[in-house]
Design a protein around this motif. Structure first.
Motif, PDB file in Angstrom:
ATOM      1  N   VAL A  87     -32.792   6.289 -25.690  1.00 11.87           N
ATOM      2  CA  VAL A  87     -32.104   6.820 -24.517  1.00 11.87           C
ATOM      3  C   VAL A  87     -32.798   6.344 -23.241  1.00 11.87           C
ATOM      4  CG1 VAL A  87     -31.493   8.935 -23.262  1.00 11.87           C
ATOM      5  CG2 VAL A  87     -31.159   8.812 -25.740  1.00 11.87           C
ATOM      6  N   PHE A  88     -34.123   6.448 -23.217  1.00  6.19           N
ATOM      7  CA  PHE A  88     -34.869   6.064 -22.013  1.00  6.19           C
ATOM      8  C   PHE A  88     -34.667   4.593 -21.675  1.00  6.19           C
ATOM      9  CE2 PHE A  88     -38.762   4.442 -19.983  1.00  6.19           C
ATOM     10  CZ  PHE A  88     -38.705   5.159 -18.796  1.00  6.19           C
ATOM     11  N   TYR A  89     -34.960   3.696 -22.637  1.00  2.89           N
ATOM     12  CA  TYR A  89     -34.914   2.264 -22.338  1.00  2.89           C
ATOM     13  C   TYR A  89     -33.494   1.743 -22.155  1.00  2.89           C
ATOM     14  CZ  TYR A  89     -39.914   1.763 -23.105  1.00  2.89           C
ATOM     15  OH  TYR A  89     -41.268   1.851 -22.996  1.00  2.89           O
ATOM     16  N   CYS A  90     -32.572   2.156 -23.003  1.00  4.52           N
ATOM     17  CA  CYS A  90     -31.196   1.662 -22.874  1.00  4.52           C
ATOM     18  C   CYS A  90     -30.570   2.126 -21.559  1.00  4.52           C
ATOM     19  CB  CYS A  90     -30.347   2.086 -24.062  1.00  4.52           C
ATOM     20  SG  CYS A  90     -30.832   1.274 -25.597  1.00  4.52           S
ATOM     21  N   THR A  91     -30.830   3.377 -21.191  1.00  4.79           N
ATOM     22  CA  THR A  91     -30.295   3.874 -19.925  1.00  4.79           C
ATOM     23  C   THR A  91     -30.890   3.111 -18.756  1.00  4.79           C
ATOM     24  OG1 THR A  91     -29.996   6.084 -20.868  1.00  4.79           O
ATOM     25  CG2 THR A  91     -30.029   5.930 -18.470  1.00  4.79           C
ATOM     26  N   ARG A  92     -32.198   2.947 -18.752  1.00  5.69           N
ATOM     27  CA  ARG A  92     -32.845   2.226 -17.647  1.00  5.69           C
ATOM     28  C   ARG A  92     -32.366   0.779 -17.582  1.00  5.69           C
ATOM     29  NH1 ARG A  92     -38.392   1.867 -17.194  1.00  5.69           N
ATOM     30  NH2 ARG A  92     -37.895   0.956 -15.198  1.00  5.69           N
ATOM     31  N   LEU A  93     -32.211   0.146 -18.739  1.00  8.09           N
ATOM     32  CA  LEU A  93     -31.760  -1.245 -18.758  1.00  8.09           C
ATOM     33  C   LEU A  93     -30.336  -1.368 -18.220  1.00  8.09           C
ATOM     34  CD1 LEU A  93     -32.540  -4.129 -19.568  1.00  8.09           C
ATOM     35  CD2 LEU A  93     -31.638  -3.649 -21.841  1.00  8.09           C
ATOM     36  N   LYS A  94     -29.478  -0.460 -18.618  1.00  6.16           N
ATOM     37  CA  LYS A  94     -28.081  -0.523 -18.168  1.00  6.16           C
ATOM     38  C   LYS A  94     -27.924  -0.062 -16.717  1.00  6.16           C
ATOM     39  CE  LYS A  94     -26.708  -1.529 -22.458  1.00  6.16           C
ATOM     40  NZ  LYS A  94     -26.375  -0.659 -23.528  1.00  6.16           N
ATOM     41  N   GLN A  95     -28.880   0.696 -16.196  1.00  5.34           N
ATOM     42  CA  GLN A  95     -28.828   1.131 -14.801  1.00  5.34           C
ATOM     43  C   GLN A  95     -29.409   0.092 -13.851  1.00  5.34           C
ATOM     44  OE1 GLN A  95     -30.870   4.921 -14.683  1.00  5.34           O
ATOM     45  NE2 GLN A  95     -29.012   6.066 -15.134  1.00  5.34           N
ATOM     46  N   ALA A  96     -30.065  -0.928 -14.380  1.00  2.80           N
ATOM     47  CA  ALA A  96     -30.684  -1.946 -13.528  1.00  2.80           C
ATOM     48  C   ALA A  96     -29.616  -2.592 -12.637  1.00  2.80           C
ATOM     49  CB  ALA A  96     -31.376  -3.000 -14.390  1.00  2.80           C
TER      50      ALA A  96
END
Length: 178
Positions: A87-96
């Motif tokens: 959740v943390f990494y995928c969300t941050r990656l897609k929010q970039a």
């Protein structure tokens, strides 16, 4: 990848597909029990921070999530804990917002072997490779089918018009180049 998958299923919650978690997955999950969109967005930001590496060990993260979301939402909290890195990494990656931001998140993921970031990054890349492989297979099949159609038309003595012959010849040439 197996370590990350095992860790995700350790609490009984099913591991999330890395492609199912987009920039707003967390906010959508929170909006199921928080009606106000602004409050949901703020809460999602706080929950994301708690899920990150600065959120502490698992017990500290769980305590913070219970404080943020209330104990009534423990099933959702269990899902978040079981899929913390996803959740943390995928969300941050897609929010970039820029490629530089996305690359910084990817670098952080690659460095986080113990937290599962590297395995998540690998899972994202493998799926991309599988999609490319499927597209290549479909293109090969189409080219073989065209060549077979030309061969069958020659066997049966079917006369192709100039446009159809040229289109099939181009497809045959493209297949020979590939």
């Amino acid at each position: 990848a197996a370590a990350a998958a095992g860790a995700a299923g350790a609490d009984g919650a099913a591991p999330l597909d890395v492609h199912a978690v987009d920039a707003h997955w967390l906010q959508r999950g929170i909006s199921a029990f928080v009606e106000d969109a602004n409050a949901s967005a703020l809460l999602a930001r706080d929950v994301l921070a708690a899920l990150g590496p600065d959120g502490g060990d698992e017990r500290a993260c769980e305590t913070r999530l219970v404080m943020l979301l209330d104990y009534d939402r423990f099933d959702f909290i269990k899902t978040l804990l079981a899929n913390r890195s996803r959740v943390f990494y995928c969300t941050r990656l897609k929010q970039a917002q820029t490629e530089a931001e996305a690359e910084a998140v990817r670098a952080q993921m690659a460095a986080d072997v113990d937290g599962g970031g590297a395995a998540i990054l690998e899972a994202l890349a493998q799926t991309g490779s599988a999609e490319t492989w499927a597209q290549d297979r479909a293109a090969d099949f189409a080219n073989r089918t065209r060549r077979e159609a030309v061969g069958l038309s020659k066997l049966r003595g079917v006369q192709l018009d100039d446009g159809e012959r040229a289109r099939l010849a181009r497809a045959d040439d493209d297949a020979a180049v590939a």
